[in-house]
Design a protein around this motif. Structure first.
Motif, PDB file in Angstrom:
ATOM      1  N   ASN A   1       0.835  -1.201   0.000  1.00  0.00           N
ATOM      2  CA  ASN A   1       0.000   0.000   0.000  1.00  0.00           C
ATOM      3  C   ASN A   1       0.871   1.252   0.000  1.00  0.00           C
ATOM      4  O   ASN A   1       1.888   1.308   0.686  1.00  0.00           O
ATOM      5  CB  ASN A   1      -0.904   0.025   1.235  1.00  0.00           C
ATOM      6  N   ILE A   2       0.471   2.244  -0.772  1.00  0.00           N
ATOM      7  CA  ILE A   2       1.189   3.515  -0.781  1.00  0.00           C
ATOM      8  C   ILE A   2       0.199   4.665  -0.631  1.00  0.00           C
ATOM      9  O   ILE A   2      -0.967   4.542  -0.972  1.00  0.00           O
ATOM     10  CB  ILE A   2       2.034   3.719  -2.067  1.00  0.00           C
ATOM     11  N   VAL A   3       0.692   5.779  -0.100  1.00  0.00           N
ATOM     12  CA  VAL A   3      -0.100   6.998  -0.009  1.00  0.00           C
ATOM     13  C   VAL A   3       0.176   7.804  -1.271  1.00  0.00           C
ATOM     14  O   VAL A   3       1.325   8.028  -1.639  1.00  0.00           O
ATOM     15  CB  VAL A   3       0.265   7.826   1.241  1.00  0.00           C
ATOM     16  N   THR A   4      -0.889   8.228  -1.942  1.00  0.00           N
ATOM     17  CA  THR A   4      -0.785   9.028  -3.151  1.00  0.00           C
ATOM     18  C   THR A   4      -1.240  10.448  -2.844  1.00  0.00           C
ATOM     19  O   THR A   4      -2.273  10.638  -2.199  1.00  0.00           O
ATOM     20  CB  THR A   4      -1.671   8.430  -4.271  1.00  0.00           C
ATOM     21  N   PHE A   5      -0.462  11.435  -3.283  1.00  0.00           N
ATOM     22  CA  PHE A   5      -0.776  12.846  -3.057  1.00  0.00           C
ATOM     23  C   PHE A   5      -1.381  13.441  -4.321  1.00  0.00           C
ATOM     24  O   PHE A   5      -0.803  13.339  -5.392  1.00  0.00           O
ATOM     25  CB  PHE A   5       0.491  13.623  -2.688  1.00  0.00           C
ATOM     26  N   ASN A   6      -2.547  14.090  -4.198  1.00  0.00           N
ATOM     27  CA  ASN A   6      -3.196  14.746  -5.322  1.00  0.00           C
ATOM     28  C   ASN A   6      -3.032  16.254  -5.135  1.00  0.00           C
ATOM     29  O   ASN A   6      -3.696  16.862  -4.290  1.00  0.00           O
ATOM     30  CB  ASN A   6      -4.676  14.370  -5.390  1.00  0.00           C
ATOM     31  N   LEU A   7      -2.128  16.854  -5.901  1.00  0.00           N
ATOM     32  CA  LEU A   7      -1.841  18.284  -5.763  1.00  0.00           C
ATOM     33  C   LEU A   7      -3.027  19.156  -6.149  1.00  0.00           C
ATOM     34  O   LEU A   7      -3.217  20.238  -5.604  1.00  0.00           O
ATOM     35  CB  LEU A   7      -0.620  18.664  -6.601  1.00  0.00           C
ATOM     36  N   LYS A   8      -3.828  18.705  -7.088  1.00  0.00           N
ATOM     37  CA  LYS A   8      -4.961  19.505  -7.560  1.00  0.00           C
ATOM     38  C   LYS A   8      -6.042  19.643  -6.487  1.00  0.00           C
ATOM     39  O   LYS A   8      -6.552  20.734  -6.242  1.00  0.00           O
ATOM     40  CB  LYS A   8      -5.549  18.858  -8.818  1.00  0.00           C
ATOM     41  N   THR A   9      -6.381  18.527  -5.848  1.00  0.00           N
ATOM     42  CA  THR A   9      -7.447  18.554  -4.839  1.00  0.00           C
ATOM     43  C   THR A   9      -6.908  18.696  -3.412  1.00  0.00           C
ATOM     44  O   THR A   9      -7.684  18.821  -2.476  1.00  0.00           O
ATOM     45  CB  THR A   9      -8.298  17.267  -4.914  1.00  0.00           C
ATOM     46  N   LYS A  10      -5.571  18.627  -3.281  1.00  0.00           N
ATOM     47  CA  LYS A  10      -4.906  18.681  -1.968  1.00  0.00           C
ATOM     48  C   LYS A  10      -5.446  17.607  -1.025  1.00  0.00           C
ATOM     49  O   LYS A  10      -5.729  17.842   0.139  1.00  0.00           O
ATOM     50  CB  LYS A  10      -5.017  20.076  -1.357  1.00  0.00           C
ATOM     51  N   THR A  11      -5.588  16.411  -1.583  1.00  0.00           N
ATOM     52  CA  THR A  11      -6.043  15.263  -0.818  1.00  0.00           C
ATOM     53  C   THR A  11      -5.058  14.108  -0.984  1.00  0.00           C
ATOM     54  O   THR A  11      -4.200  14.134  -1.872  1.00  0.00           O
ATOM     55  CB  THR A  11      -7.442  14.789  -1.272  1.00  0.00           C
ATOM     56  N   THR A  12      -5.189  13.121  -0.123  1.00  0.00           N
ATOM     57  CA  THR A  12      -4.392  11.906  -0.236  1.00  0.00           C
ATOM     58  C   THR A  12      -5.338  10.726  -0.406  1.00  0.00           C
ATOM     59  O   THR A  12      -6.507  10.791  -0.042  1.00  0.00           O
ATOM     60  CB  THR A  12      -3.521  11.679   1.014  1.00  0.00           C
TER      61      THR A  12
END
Length: 109
Positions: free
Chosen positions: A84-95
Protein backbone atom coordinates in the motif's frame (compact mmCIF):
# COMPACT_ATOMS: atom_id res chain seq x y z
CA UNK A 1 35.84 -19.76 -6.53
CA UNK A 2 34.14 -16.37 -6.74
CA UNK A 3 31.56 -15.20 -4.28
CA UNK A 4 29.21 -12.37 -5.02
CA UNK A 5 27.51 -10.19 -2.49
CA UNK A 6 24.26 -8.42 -3.17
CA UNK A 7 23.14 -5.03 -2.05
CA UNK A 8 19.60 -4.17 -1.03
CA UNK A 9 17.89 -0.85 -1.48
CA UNK A 10 14.45 0.72 -1.62
CA UNK A 11 12.27 1.33 -4.63
CA UNK A 12 11.64 4.84 -5.95
CA UNK A 13 9.65 7.00 -3.54
CA UNK A 14 10.90 5.09 -0.51
CA UNK A 15 13.88 5.91 1.70
CA UNK A 16 16.11 3.46 3.49
CA UNK A 17 16.53 3.33 7.24
CA UNK A 18 18.89 1.09 9.18
CA UNK A 19 17.87 0.31 12.75
CA UNK A 20 20.30 -0.23 15.63
CA UNK A 21 20.80 -3.85 14.47
CA UNK A 22 21.63 -2.63 10.94
CA UNK A 23 18.40 -4.13 9.56
CA UNK A 24 17.13 -2.31 6.48
CA UNK A 25 13.59 -0.94 6.32
CA UNK A 26 12.07 1.21 3.58
CA UNK A 27 9.70 4.05 4.41
CA UNK A 28 7.62 6.08 1.98
CA UNK A 29 9.11 9.57 1.64
CA UNK A 30 7.09 12.42 3.21
CA UNK A 31 5.45 10.13 5.79
CA UNK A 32 6.37 9.68 9.46
CA UNK A 33 8.50 6.58 8.91
CA UNK A 34 10.89 6.08 11.85
CA UNK A 35 10.44 9.71 12.99
CA UNK A 36 8.56 11.21 15.92
CA UNK A 37 4.96 12.39 15.66
CA UNK A 38 4.82 15.73 13.82
CA UNK A 39 7.89 14.84 11.73
CA UNK A 40 8.34 13.30 8.30
CA UNK A 41 11.08 11.18 6.76
CA UNK A 42 12.57 13.06 3.80
CA UNK A 43 15.84 13.52 1.96
CA UNK A 44 17.96 16.33 3.31
CA UNK A 45 17.87 19.47 1.18
CA UNK A 46 21.54 20.12 1.92
CA UNK A 47 23.73 20.02 -1.16
CA UNK A 48 25.37 16.63 -1.75
CA UNK A 49 23.67 15.12 1.31
CA UNK A 50 21.49 12.23 0.21
CA UNK A 51 20.88 10.84 3.68
CA UNK A 52 17.25 10.77 4.84
CA UNK A 53 16.39 12.89 7.87
CA UNK A 54 13.47 13.50 10.20
CA UNK A 55 12.10 17.03 9.73
CA UNK A 56 9.17 18.86 11.32
CA UNK A 57 6.16 19.01 9.03
CA UNK A 58 4.89 22.30 10.53
CA UNK A 59 1.41 20.98 9.74
CA UNK A 60 -1.56 20.17 11.93
CA UNK A 61 -2.15 16.89 13.71
CA UNK A 62 -2.54 13.95 11.30
CA UNK A 63 -1.15 15.95 8.38
CA UNK A 64 2.10 15.76 6.43
CA UNK A 65 3.90 18.20 4.11
CA UNK A 66 4.26 17.49 0.40
CA UNK A 67 5.27 20.11 -2.18
CA UNK A 68 5.02 22.89 0.47
CA UNK A 69 1.38 21.98 1.20
CA UNK A 70 -0.10 20.23 4.24
CA UNK A 71 -2.09 17.12 3.30
CA UNK A 72 -4.38 15.01 5.49
CA UNK A 73 -2.55 11.87 6.51
CA UNK A 74 -4.26 8.58 5.76
CA UNK A 75 -3.43 5.31 7.44
CA UNK A 76 -2.88 2.99 4.52
CA UNK A 77 -1.76 0.26 6.94
CA UNK A 78 1.67 -0.07 5.33
CA UNK A 79 2.98 -2.13 8.25
CA UNK A 80 0.45 -4.90 7.68
CA UNK A 81 0.25 -4.41 3.90
CA UNK A 82 3.61 -3.25 2.49
CA UNK A 83 2.17 -2.97 -1.04
CA UNK A 84 0.00 0.00 0.00
CA UNK A 85 1.19 3.51 -0.78
CA UNK A 86 -0.10 7.00 -0.01
CA UNK A 87 -0.79 9.03 -3.15
CA UNK A 88 -0.78 12.85 -3.06
CA UNK A 89 -3.20 14.75 -5.32
CA UNK A 90 -1.84 18.28 -5.76
CA UNK A 91 -4.96 19.51 -7.56
CA UNK A 92 -7.45 18.55 -4.84
CA UNK A 93 -4.91 18.68 -1.97
CA UNK A 94 -6.04 15.26 -0.82
CA UNK A 95 -4.39 11.91 -0.24
CA UNK A 96 -5.58 8.43 -1.08
CA UNK A 97 -4.38 4.87 -0.59
CA UNK A 98 -3.26 2.86 -3.57
CA UNK A 99 -3.38 -0.83 -2.79
CA UNK A 100 -1.05 -3.45 -4.17
CA UNK A 101 0.89 -0.99 -6.31
CA UNK A 102 4.49 -1.70 -5.33
CA UNK A 103 5.15 -5.41 -5.12
CA UNK A 104 7.13 -4.82 -1.91
CA UNK A 105 9.48 -2.01 -1.01
CA UNK A 106 12.89 -3.71 -1.17
CA UNK A 107 14.94 -4.34 -4.29
CA UNK A 108 18.13 -6.29 -4.83
CA UNK A 109 19.60 -8.75 -2.44
Amino acid sequence: VHFFSGECGCIKGFLQHFDKNESLSCYQEYLQGPCEEGEQYILSDEKDNFKPICAATNCGRNETRFNDTCFPLLNCDQFEHPDNIVTFNLKTKTTSCSFGMRGGNLIGG
